[in-house]
Scaffold this motif. Structure first.
Motif, short mmCIF file in Angstrom:
data_model
loop_
_atom_site.label_atom_id
_atom_site.label_comp_id
_atom_site.label_asym_id
_atom_site.label_seq_id
_atom_site.Cartn_x
_atom_site.Cartn_y
_atom_site.Cartn_z
N PRO A 160 -9.05 80.49 39.90
CA PRO A 160 -10.07 79.71 40.16
C PRO A 160 -10.24 79.65 41.80
O PRO A 160 -9.36 79.72 42.53
CB PRO A 160 -9.79 78.34 39.59
CG PRO A 160 -8.72 78.68 38.59
CD PRO A 160 -8.01 79.63 39.16
N GLN A 161 -11.31 79.24 42.36
CA GLN A 161 -11.70 79.20 43.76
C GLN A 161 -10.84 78.25 44.47
O GLN A 161 -10.46 78.35 45.65
CB GLN A 161 -13.14 78.86 44.00
CG GLN A 161 -13.47 79.07 45.44
CD GLN A 161 -15.15 78.52 45.62
OE1 GLN A 161 -15.85 78.19 44.79
NE2 GLN A 161 -15.50 78.84 46.99
N GLN A 173 -8.22 86.74 48.27
CA GLN A 173 -9.34 87.18 48.73
C GLN A 173 -9.20 88.32 50.13
O GLN A 173 -9.60 89.13 50.31
CB GLN A 173 -10.20 86.03 49.42
CG GLN A 173 -11.46 86.36 49.85
CD GLN A 173 -12.59 86.93 48.86
OE1 GLN A 173 -12.71 88.03 48.56
NE2 GLN A 173 -13.20 85.88 48.16
N MET A 174 -8.16 88.01 50.95
CA MET A 174 -7.95 88.69 52.12
C MET A 174 -7.12 90.14 51.48
O MET A 174 -7.63 91.13 51.88
CB MET A 174 -6.58 88.00 52.89
CG MET A 174 -7.20 86.95 53.74
SD MET A 174 -8.34 87.35 55.10
CE MET A 174 -7.32 88.23 56.13
N GLY A 175 -6.31 89.92 50.47
CA GLY A 175 -5.78 91.39 49.88
C GLY A 175 -7.09 92.10 49.41
O GLY A 175 -6.92 93.37 49.20
N ASP A 220 -3.59 80.08 46.10
CA ASP A 220 -3.52 81.58 46.29
C ASP A 220 -4.81 82.18 46.58
O ASP A 220 -4.88 83.49 46.64
CB ASP A 220 -2.81 82.31 45.34
CG ASP A 220 -1.15 81.79 45.10
OD1 ASP A 220 -0.56 81.39 46.44
OD2 ASP A 220 -0.59 81.92 44.35
N TYR A 221 -5.87 81.41 46.36
CA TYR A 221 -7.27 81.92 46.29
C TYR A 221 -7.62 82.82 47.62
O TYR A 221 -8.06 83.98 47.78
CB TYR A 221 -8.39 81.17 46.07
CG TYR A 221 -9.73 81.71 46.37
CD1 TYR A 221 -10.31 82.35 45.25
CD2 TYR A 221 -10.66 81.43 47.56
CE1 TYR A 221 -11.54 82.84 45.19
CE2 TYR A 221 -12.00 81.95 47.38
CZ TYR A 221 -12.56 82.91 46.41
OH TYR A 221 -13.54 83.27 46.53
N TYR A 222 -7.45 82.20 48.80
CA TYR A 222 -7.65 82.82 50.09
C TYR A 222 -6.83 84.20 50.46
O TYR A 222 -7.21 85.22 50.86
CB TYR A 222 -7.68 81.92 51.12
CG TYR A 222 -9.11 81.07 51.18
CD1 TYR A 222 -10.54 81.48 51.39
CD2 TYR A 222 -9.06 79.82 50.54
CE1 TYR A 222 -11.36 81.02 51.21
CE2 TYR A 222 -10.20 79.12 50.40
CZ TYR A 222 -11.58 79.67 50.76
OH TYR A 222 -12.48 78.89 50.56
#
Length: 317
Positions: free
Chosen positions: A270-271, A280-282, A275-277
Motif C-alpha cells: 500500500p501507499q 518507489q526509488m528502486g 517501504d513504499y518510498y
C-alpha cells in the motif's frame, strides 16, 4: 540522487544543498472542511486546490467514467455563468483552471496571480456550489470523449494496459476502465451526473489547499464562504481493490499491429507502507527513465526494443 528529510545529496559531487519548505498551517472549520495554507508571498502566484475523497472507484459498475464526466462538467456552466463565460473569465485573469477525477479522489484546481485571488475565488466557489450541468455541454463532452476512447481502442499499448488491469484486479473498479468505454459514456445522462454530484461531493470530508501570497483578509473571505457550504452526506467508503492471486497469460490478437506490446504486473504494498518510498526509488532505478537499468540493457546495449519501463502505481492507502 538521494533524499533525506530536507537535504538533497548528489552522488557524483561533494555538493550538499539544503532545502527548507514552509510548513502548512492547518485548521478545521465548524462544518468539517479542512484548510491547509502555505504562505509563499515572494512567488507572485497562488494555487487553490480543493480535494474531495471520492473518484472513479465510486462509479457504478455499468457506468464507468461517470466520476470523470461529473468533474469535467463542473466548469461547463453554473447558475450565473455559461461555459463560454467561465472560459472567458479564466482567460481574462490569466488563470489555469480545471476539475479532474482520479481513482480515489477528485480535484478542482486554480493557479492565478496573487492580485487576482479574490476574483479567482469567486469563480472557484461558484463552480463548486452552483453547477448546472447543461445538456448541450454534456452532449459535446460525450461526443469528444467517445471519439477519444475509440482512438485509444486502436492503440495496442493502451489495449494491453487495460487488459493487464482487468486481469490483475478481477471485477473490482481497479480492473475497469476509469475513463469509461464508448458504451458507458453514451449511456450517461444529465440526471446521472446530478445524482453523482449530489451524493458524492461531500464537503464535510473535503480539504482546501492554499499556496501563495494569500492575505489574511482574502483567507477570511474564503473561510466565510466555505462555512456556507452544506454537507451532502456522510463520508463514502471507496471500494477496496480485489487482487488476482494466480498467474495468467493473456494474449490479444491484433493482426494489423506492427509491434508487439508486452506488459507484466503484480500487486505490491500500500501507499502508506513504510517501504513504499524506498520501493518507489528502486522502481525508478530499474525502469524509470532512459538511464534506468532496463532501458540501458534492453534498448541501448542489445537493441531489442524501443523502450522498457517499470513503475509502482498506488491504488490503495
Amino acid at each position: 540522487m538521494f533524499m533525506q528529510n530536507s537535504l538533497f545529496y548528489t552522488s557524483d559531487t561533494d555538493l550538499e544543498i539544503k532545502i527548507k519548505l514552509p510548513e502548512f498551517e492547518k485548521q478545521t472549520l465548524n462544518n468539517g472542511i479542512q484548510i491547509y495554507q502555505m504562505p509563499t508571498g515572494d512567488v507572485g502566484l497562488s494555487n487553490l486546490f480543493f480535494l474531495f475523497q471520492h473518484g472513479g472507484v465510486n462509479d457504478p459498475e455499468k457506468m464507468c467514467g461517470l466520476a470523470h464526466t461529473t468533474a469535467a462538467m463542473l466548469t461547463k456552466g453554473t447558475k450565473s455563468k455559461s461555459a463560454a463565460e467561465i472560459d472567458f473569465f479564466s482567460d481574462h485573469l490569466g488563470m489555469m483552471f480545471g476539475a479532474h477525477a482520479y481513482k480515489l479522489y477528485t480535484t478542482l484546481e486554480a493557479e492565478v496571480l496573487d492580485e487576482y485571488v479574490n476574483s479567482a475565488w469567486e469563480l472557484f466557489y461558484e463552480v463548486l456550489t452552483n453547477p448546472v450541468f447543461p445538456e448541450g455541454e454534456l452532449s459535446k463532452h460525450k461526443r469528444r470523449k467517445i471519439n477519444a476512447l475509440k482512438k485509444i481502442s486502436e492503440d495496442p499499448g493502451q489495449l494491453v494496459g487495460m487488459a493487464l488491469l482487468q486481469q490483475m484486479f478481477n471485477k473490482s473498479y481497479f480492473g475497469r476502465p476509469g475513463a469509461g468505454t464508448p458504451k458507458n459514456i453514451d449511456s450517461i445522462q444529465k440526471q446521472h451526473v446530478l445524482d453523482f454530484y449530489n451524493h458524492y461531493f461531500n464537503f464535510k470530508s473535503a480539504s482546501l489547499f492554499l499556496v501563495g501570497g494569500i492575505s489574511d483578509k482574502q483567507l477570511m473571505r474564503i473561510e466565510n464562504d466555505l462555512l456556507k457550504m452544506d454537507d451532502k452526506s456522510n463520508r463514502i467508503e471507496s471500494e477496496k481493490p480485489q487482487f488476482r492471486n494466480s498467474f495468467k497469460l493473456w494474449i490479444i490478437d491484433k493482426p494489423d499491429a506492427t509491434q508487439v506490446q508486452v506488459k507484466a504486473g503484480w500487486h505490491s504494498i500500500p501507499q502508506f507502507h513504510k517501504d513504499y518510498y524506498p520501493l518507489q526509488m528502486g522502481t525508478m532505478m530499474l525502469g524509470g527513465g532512459f538511464s534506468s537499468r532496463l532501458m540501458q540493457e534492453i534498448r541501448v546495449k542489445h537493441g531489442l526494443s524501443y523502450g522498457a519501463y517499470s513503475q509502482l502505481q498506488p491504488v490503495d492507502k
